[in-house]
Design a protein around this motif. Structure first.
Motif, PDB file in Angstrom:
ATOM      1  N   GLU B  28     -22.806  -2.236  -8.848  1.00 39.23           N
ATOM      2  CA  GLU B  28     -21.706  -2.623  -8.120  1.00 39.23           C
ATOM      3  C   GLU B  28     -21.635  -2.204  -6.616  1.00 39.23           C
ATOM      4  O   GLU B  28     -21.356  -3.057  -5.890  1.00 39.23           O
ATOM      5  N   ARG B  31     -24.372  -4.681  -5.244  1.00 41.68           N
ATOM      6  CA  ARG B  31     -23.514  -5.946  -5.307  1.00 41.68           C
ATOM      7  C   ARG B  31     -22.888  -6.233  -3.871  1.00 41.68           C
ATOM      8  O   ARG B  31     -22.876  -7.287  -3.221  1.00 41.68           O
ATOM      9  N   THR B  38     -23.090 -12.972  -5.177  1.00 39.61           N
ATOM     10  CA  THR B  38     -23.872 -12.263  -5.906  1.00 39.61           C
ATOM     11  C   THR B  38     -25.157 -12.805  -6.445  1.00 39.61           C
ATOM     12  O   THR B  38     -25.015 -13.839  -7.065  1.00 39.61           O
ATOM     13  N   ASN B  40     -28.094 -13.739  -8.848  1.00 40.89           N
ATOM     14  CA  ASN B  40     -28.111 -13.911 -10.088  1.00 40.89           C
ATOM     15  C   ASN B  40     -28.864 -12.858 -11.015  1.00 40.89           C
ATOM     16  O   ASN B  40     -28.518 -12.452 -11.985  1.00 40.89           O
ATOM     17  N   ILE B  43     -26.248 -10.297 -11.640  1.00 43.36           N
ATOM     18  CA  ILE B  43     -25.346 -10.716 -12.554  1.00 43.36           C
ATOM     19  C   ILE B  43     -25.779 -10.566 -13.900  1.00 43.36           C
ATOM     20  O   ILE B  43     -25.306  -9.762 -14.680  1.00 43.36           O
ATOM     21  N   ARG B  44     -27.187 -10.879 -14.097  1.00 42.33           N
ATOM     22  CA  ARG B  44     -27.743 -10.795 -15.589  1.00 42.33           C
ATOM     23  C   ARG B  44     -27.867  -9.351 -15.634  1.00 42.33           C
ATOM     24  O   ARG B  44     -27.981  -8.736 -17.030  1.00 42.33           O
ATOM     25  N   GLY B  46     -26.407  -6.713 -14.695  1.00 37.83           N
ATOM     26  CA  GLY B  46     -25.046  -6.306 -14.775  1.00 37.83           C
ATOM     27  C   GLY B  46     -24.488  -6.413 -16.285  1.00 37.83           C
ATOM     28  O   GLY B  46     -24.175  -5.689 -17.063  1.00 37.83           O
ATOM     29  N   GLU B  47     -24.767  -7.951 -16.642  1.00 38.15           N
ATOM     30  CA  GLU B  47     -24.374  -8.367 -18.043  1.00 38.15           C
ATOM     31  C   GLU B  47     -25.088  -7.275 -18.992  1.00 38.15           C
ATOM     32  O   GLU B  47     -24.841  -6.932 -20.037  1.00 38.15           O
TER      33      GLU B  47
END
Lengths: 131, 508
Positions: B28, B31, B38, B40, B43-44, B46-47
């Motif tokens: 975070e 980010r 943000t 990708n 994002i990925r 983090g997921e």
């Protein structure tokens, strides 16, 4: 039915799924919920395939598909590890078939005895210890 | 006894979940630094972290409400193996942080070490180092040696670099690791080789290099223990039992196998030697007051917490034995038989060179009160509870956190704390770094024995809270509270009337 994306292609995957089965089989034995249980069982069946068929495929003169080739590669990577000898590996290849049956029964919600679960647990423990 | 195994397993799961929360927090932070939306990748990633966290949280149900026959080493070995693998995967995911921009560590890391150096009377050594601290994508600091990888780092360059895992940048409980690194900068091969040279027999000579590298590591462990007391032992045990994925009796090799110099003794050896050091500290404290053989009630609690934590460590050793037996033959010839002699030689050398750096009785006793305060969600920044008094200091800390330097000065101008407020603050004796960290570890031990994951049933959660959000708040709050305590104590130390009192020990 085993989906295409549950292929086991690397030695790391083999080890990782063997390890994951520790929690899954414990949960099944003591009737506790296990997250992503079905998915993990699907992978575990593939692990059994790699061990059971890998040895035969490696000796075959002709490899039919890329999937089979990957299976041989994963199996051979296990064999190359210093901690496993040929005898132990053939023993495990034989056990893998029985364990695969047990897993198939679980996936079809059929009854499985505690002894069968213990045997499966012991198989994955051995596999983890040689990878 | 077997209950200890289950307790360990639950603590293991809890800690893995906690590490993922810390990792998410770090992502975070990264980010926020991205300029055009943000990426990708973030994002990925983090997921993926979230998916992993949820999987682990789900395991908490698997090991809840177990029948008695499930709680044996043989049965729990399976879940243990799964969690060991999860720990390995967490560390691999941590390594992926190398693809993200890396911030420099906050100044609090240096402040912490500088303050510790002042309190322990080793500032004179620390000041000459001019070190750089970096955040590393390698999680396993036990094998990490950033200096070996930097071509500019050699004996002539005077470059000192200490690394902390990125995921732990906001978790002061693992900062004692840095103290171990500081010790490496104080003493190297040049000082230690002559110390152990006389111990080597002809046979041992075969392993001379290994022995020297072990001596360097053990010496750093010893100094870190002397500076911080049990807090260092806690952090070493904590890291070993949850993040060393091989059997703890296995000597640790660096990933680059050619670096034999970086070889560390087995975690079990290091913990055993430090535990004997803790025992002798315990004995010394007992003999301090010869009139009564008893410890003070606070000291009793210090040892009780350490014993509780040691039980977790012993449970890990038992599960190791069941899940991944150690084969001595694989390590035949490692100089285990001389390691005790090395330890004795190092102790003599270090005590002669730095006689008065050890944690004090008063600090250990105070740490118990600080642990209680942390449990009540209060700051553990001073040893004279005076919450009104430290409010102006607390406000200053918050300003520093939230603003740039100029804004802080402006705000302070606007704020103009009253004379009484300032004086109240000055009346407090700042807690020492060793007090805060020991208090923090005692508090952590309580949490590990009553993990929030197993304390609260999903039905008891309020206001739409999930187990995930509930435990995330809990985890991050602990670190925040501790970090803020350290920051406030450091500021307090610079303005306190007791600033010149080393660790405030003379002030009762």
């Amino acid at each position: 039915m085993v989906s295409a994306d549950s292929q086991i292609e690397t030695y790391d995957e083999l080890r990782s799924h063997s390890a994951a089965m520790g929690m899954v089989l414990f949960g099944l034995k003591y009737k506790r919920p296990v997250p992503a249980c079905d998915r993990q069982l699907e992978f575990a069946v593939r692990v059994c395939d790699v061990v059971a068929e890998g040895m035969q495929l490696r000796q075959a003169t002709r490899i039919e598909s890329f999937e089979d080739l990957a299976r041989v590669a994963a199996f051979s990577s296990t064999e190359r590890r210093q901690r496993v000898n040929a005898e132990k590996l053939s023993e495990m290849a034989a056990e893998a078939l029985a364990v695969r049956d047990t897993l198939a029964k679980i996936r079809e919600s059929m009854n499985v005895s505690a002894a069968e679960l213990d045997k499966a647990a012991s198989f994955f423990k051995s596999l983890y210890s040689v990878t | 006894m077997d209950d200890d195994l289950l307790c360990f397993l639950r603590a293991f799961l809890t800690e893995l979940v906690g590490r993922y929360f810390h990792l998410q927090q770090f992502v975070e932070l990264t980010r926020r630094g991205a300029r055009d939306g943000t990426p990708n990748l973030l994002i990925r990633y983090g997921e993926l972290l979230q998916k992993k966290t949820r999987l682990l949280l789900g395991f908490s149900e698997t090991i809840s409400d177990l029948p008695k026959d499930a709680i044996t080493a043989r049965e729990l070995e399976g879940p243990f193996r799964t969690l060991l693998n999860e720990s390995r995967e967490f560390q691999s995911l941590h390594k992926a942080l190398k693809w993200f921009p890396t911030p420099w560590p906050g100044s609090e890391l240096f402040q912490f070490l500088t303050q510790l150096g002042r309190e322990r009377g080793v500032a004179f050594k620390f000041d000459t180092l001019n070190p750089t601290a970096v955040l590393s994508d390698e999680y396993n600091f036990l094998t990490s040696d950033v200096n070996q990888e930097l071509p500019v780092s050699d004996s002539r360059s005077n470059l000192v670099v200490w690394a902390l895992p990125k995921g732990e940048s906001t978790n002061p409980l693992l900062w004692p690791v840095l103290t171990h690194e500081v010790a490496h900068s104080f003493y190297g091969r040049r000082e230690l080789e002559p110390t152990i040279a006389g111990l080597l027999s002809v046979n041992d000579n075969r392993y001379k290099e290994v022995l020297i590298s072990w001596a360097i590591e053990l010496n750093a462990d010893l100094l870190a223990f002397r500076l911080l007391g049990p807090a260092y032992l806690y952090s070493l045990m904590y890291f070993s039992i949850f993040f060393i994925t091989s059997n703890l009796r296995t000597p640790v090799r660096p990933e680059r196998a050619d670096l034999d110099m970086g070889l560390h003794p087995a975690p079990e050896t290091r913990i055993r030697l430090l535990s004997t050091e803790a025992d002798s500290l315990k004995e010394r404290l007992k003999n301090k007051d010869r009139k009564k053989e008893e410890y003070s009630p606070q000291l009793k609690r210090v040892w009780k917490a350490l014993d509780q934590f040691t039980k977790l460590y012993e449970a890990r050793l038992r599960l190791d034995h069941t899940a991944q037996p150690f084969n001595q033959d694989d390590y035949d010839g490692f100089p285990n038989q001389v390691v005790d002699k090395v330890w004795d030689a190092i102790r003599t050398f270090q005590h002669n060179d730095l006689p008065d750096v050890d944690i004090t009785v008063k600090e250990l006793e105070t740490s118990v009160d600080l642990a209680d305060r942390l449990a009540r969600r209060q700051l553990a920044a001073s040893v004279v509870p005076n919450p009104q008094g430290i409010s102006c200091v607390k406000e200053f800390v918050e300003s520093v956190e939230n603003s740039g330097r100029d804004e802080v000065l402006d705000r302070l101008d606007e704020r103009r704390p009253s004379r009484d407020e300032v004086l109240d603050g000055l009346d407090e004796r700042p807690a020492s770094m060793a007090e805060i960290l020991n208090g923090g570890w005692q508090y952590k031990t309580r949490i590990l024995h009553g993990s929030p994951l197993f304390k609260v049933k999903p039905t008891e959660l309020k206001n739409g809270q999930t187990l995930e959000s509930y435990s995330k708040d809990n985890f991050l709050e602990q670190s925040r509270q501790l970090q803020k305590s350290i920051q406030t104590a450091i500021i307090l130390a610079s303005i306190s009337r007791f600033a010149d009192t080393p660790a405030g020990i003379k002030y009762a």
